[in-house]
Structures are given as C-alpha cells and as structure tokens.
Design an enzyme around this catalytic site. Structure first.
Site, PDB file in Angstrom:
ATOM      1  N   GLY A 171       0.826  -1.204   0.000  1.00  0.00           N
ATOM      2  CA  GLY A 171       0.000   0.000   0.000  1.00  0.00           C
ATOM      3  C   GLY A 171       0.863   1.257   0.000  1.00  0.00           C
ATOM      4  N   ALA A 172       0.202   2.406   0.091  1.00  0.00           N
ATOM      5  CA  ALA A 172       0.912   3.691   0.164  1.00  0.00           C
ATOM      6  C   ALA A 172      -0.001   4.720   0.804  1.00  0.00           C
ATOM      7  CB  ALA A 172       1.331   4.156  -1.230  1.00  0.00           C
ATOM      8  N   ASP A 173       0.610   5.786   1.318  1.00  0.00           N
ATOM      9  CA  ASP A 173      -0.174   6.878   1.924  1.00  0.00           C
ATOM     10  C   ASP A 173      -0.529   7.952   0.898  1.00  0.00           C
ATOM     11  OD1 ASP A 173       0.038   5.681   4.496  1.00  0.00           O
ATOM     12  OD2 ASP A 173       2.129   6.303   4.481  1.00  0.00           O
TER      13      ASP A 173
ATOM     14  N   GLU B  10       9.887  -2.238   3.991  1.00  0.00           N
ATOM     15  CA  GLU B  10       9.095  -2.115   2.745  1.00  0.00           C
ATOM     16  C   GLU B  10       9.971  -1.642   1.589  1.00  0.00           C
ATOM     17  OE1 GLU B  10       4.675  -1.156   4.593  1.00  0.00           O
ATOM     18  OE2 GLU B  10       6.030   0.507   4.224  1.00  0.00           O
TER      19      GLU B  10
HETATM   20  C1  5RP Z   1       3.073   0.894   6.220  1.00  0.00           C
HETATM   21  C2  5RP Z   1       2.739   1.514   4.922  1.00  0.00           C
HETATM   22  C3  5RP Z   1       1.347   1.309   4.414  1.00  0.00           C
HETATM   23  O1  5RP Z   1       1.418   0.563   3.244  1.00  0.00           O
HETATM   24  C4  5RP Z   1       0.729   2.651   4.162  1.00  0.00           C
HETATM   25  O2  5RP Z   1       0.762   3.387   5.375  1.00  0.00           O
HETATM   26  C5  5RP Z   1      -0.730   2.501   3.691  1.00  0.00           C
HETATM   27  O3  5RP Z   1      -1.480   1.920   4.705  1.00  0.00           O
HETATM   28  P1  5RP Z   1      -3.040   1.648   4.525  1.00  0.00           P
HETATM   29  O4  5RP Z   1      -3.189   0.701   3.393  1.00  0.00           O
HETATM   30  O5  5RP Z   1      -3.446   1.076   5.851  1.00  0.00           O
HETATM   31  O6  5RP Z   1      -3.686   2.985   4.260  1.00  0.00           O
HETATM   32  O7  5RP Z   1       3.517   2.156   4.257  1.00  0.00           O
HETATM   33  O8  5RP Z   1       4.374   1.237   6.642  1.00  0.00           O
END
Ligand code: 5RP
Length: 238
Positions: A102-104, A124
């Site tokens: 995933g990503a923010d 990651e």
């Molecule tokens: C964890 C990450 C996550 O992939 C990112 O924060 C996205 O999280 P989510 O899918 O819960 O929104 O980088 O270190």
C-alpha cells in the site's frame, strides 16, 4: 435523553462508517486486481497496512485454490498474519519476483509515493528495491498531484535522535516523534514538509542525514499502481 446519542451525531457516525466501508471496497478491488499478477512459483513481497491486508486475504484465497508461492514479509505484523492465513514465508535471501504494498500518497504522473504510516517503511523499501516488479495498491483517496499533504515518516536510530530531528527541522519540516518503536528497534519522526515540489531532491537530502535509517519517499520505484475507485480499478504504469 441521558444515555442516548443525539440524532445528528448518529448520522455523522453512520456516514463515517459508510465511507470506511466504501474505502474498504476500493482497497479490496485494488488488492484483488494486483494479485491477479501473481503466478505459481513466484517469490512475493508482502506489504504492511490495511490495503496490504486485502492482498494477504486474496493470496490466501488463491493458495487454497492451488497457487504455490513463497512470501517475503515487510513487518513482524505481516509475518504473523501470513502465518495465520497459511501463506508460506522465506527470508529476503535473493530476488523477489513481485512485491505488492500500500501507500499513503501516490502522485498521478510519476507514481512517486509517501509510505510508512504503518511504521514499516525501511523493510518495505528494501523489499520493493529487491523486487523485479513493485505493485502499489491504493484506494482513490490516496492519489495526489503533489506529495506532502501527508507527513513523510522518517525512521531514525534512537542514539541522538533529537540531533537528527533538528537536522530535519533545518530542512523545513515540522516533526513529531511517534510513541512507537519499529521492528528494527528505531523511532519514527513524522515530518511535515508541506507540499513537496521536488521529492527526488528531498529524498536525496534525507539520505545524507546521519541518524536517518530510511524515509518514506519512494521515488521512481513503483512499476504499476492499482487504484480502487468508485468506477472500478484503474491501473497506472510507470
Ligand atoms: C506501512 C505503509 C502502508 O502501506 C501505508 O501506510 C498505507 O497503509 P493503509 O493501506 O493502511 O492505508 O507504508 O508502513
């Protein structure tokens, strides 16, 4: 009436739940789409977070149907979840065929990322870097034109962390240390830089700050991004 919630508050909470359900649907769409790229015999990098959880669920489903893969987990949390779901794991001993995470935030054009809200950014990034293909799975709310609405998580060694934090403040960030220790025994500073016009040069600058283990700017690393939207999945390629 004592003990009952005002109707307006109930409505707001129902709306929030509805939004969360909708976002979960988009996350699942993105995860299911990315997992179609996994084939038997692959070494698969397994991400961390709520969207990566949908990837684990989809992989577990396909394993029950006969898919044979080995995962490389990006966090102790993912190690535990893979164990519960029956996804076989190995260490990072060699190349990875495909990593899915995933990503923010994701930029629409260049597919640069901010990652690490879950605190797993160092592992990651190591796993993404070792992968021939790095697939990012997000819901549509994560797409941006310019990175920086979300803070950039920066993993720092505990020794002298305040001095490291001051160096980062000089670069223009407001920073907040999380009450959290990473799987690597380090701290996370959430660093708000404001909108980041040149993420590549900020990433390079952070790379050179002593005490910084890794940061959440993933520049030029995504091979494709699977975006779950109200109109289905959009696949963006680098
Ligand atoms: C964890 C990450 C996550 O992939 C990112 O924060 C996205 O999280 P989510 O899918 O819960 O929104 O980088 O270190």
């Amino acid at each position: 009436m004592r003990g009952s919630r005002p109707a307006a508050l109930c409505a707001i909470q129902i709306d929030h739940r509805g939004m969360a359900d909708e976002r979960d649907n988009w996350k699942k769409l993105a995860a299911d789409s990315a997992v179609t790229q996994v084939t038997s015999g692959m070494i698969v990098g397994l991400g961390t977070g709520s969207t990566a959880e949908f990837v684990l669920l989809a992989l577990a489903r396909r394993i029950r149907e006969g898919l044979r893969i080995t995962g490389v987990a990006t966090s102790e949390h993912t190690v535990a979840r893979a164990g519960e779901l029956g996804i076989p794991l190995t260490g990072l001993n060699g190349p990875i065929d495909i990593a899915i995470d995933g990503a923010d935030e994701v930029t629409r054009g260049a597919l640069h990322l901010i990652k690490g809200r879950g605190g797993a950014l160092t592992r990651e990034k190591i796993v993404a870097q070792a992968a021939s293909r790095f697939l990012v799975v997000v819901d549509q709310t994560k797409m941006v034109d310019v990175l920086g609405t979300a803070p950039v998580p920066v993993e720092v060694v505990p020794f002298g962390w305040q001095a490291t934090a001051r160096r980062i403040e000089i670069l223009g960030a407001k920073r907040q240390r999380r009450d959290f220790v990473t799987d690597n025994g380090n701290y996370i500073l959430d660093c708000a830089f404001g909108l980041i016009d040149t993420p590549g040069s900020l990433a390079e600058t952070l790379d050179h700050v002593a005490g910084v283990v890794e940061h959440g700017l993933f520049i030029g690393m995504s091979t494709e991004v699977h975006v779950g939207t109200s109109a289905g999945v959009k696949i963006l390629k680098a």
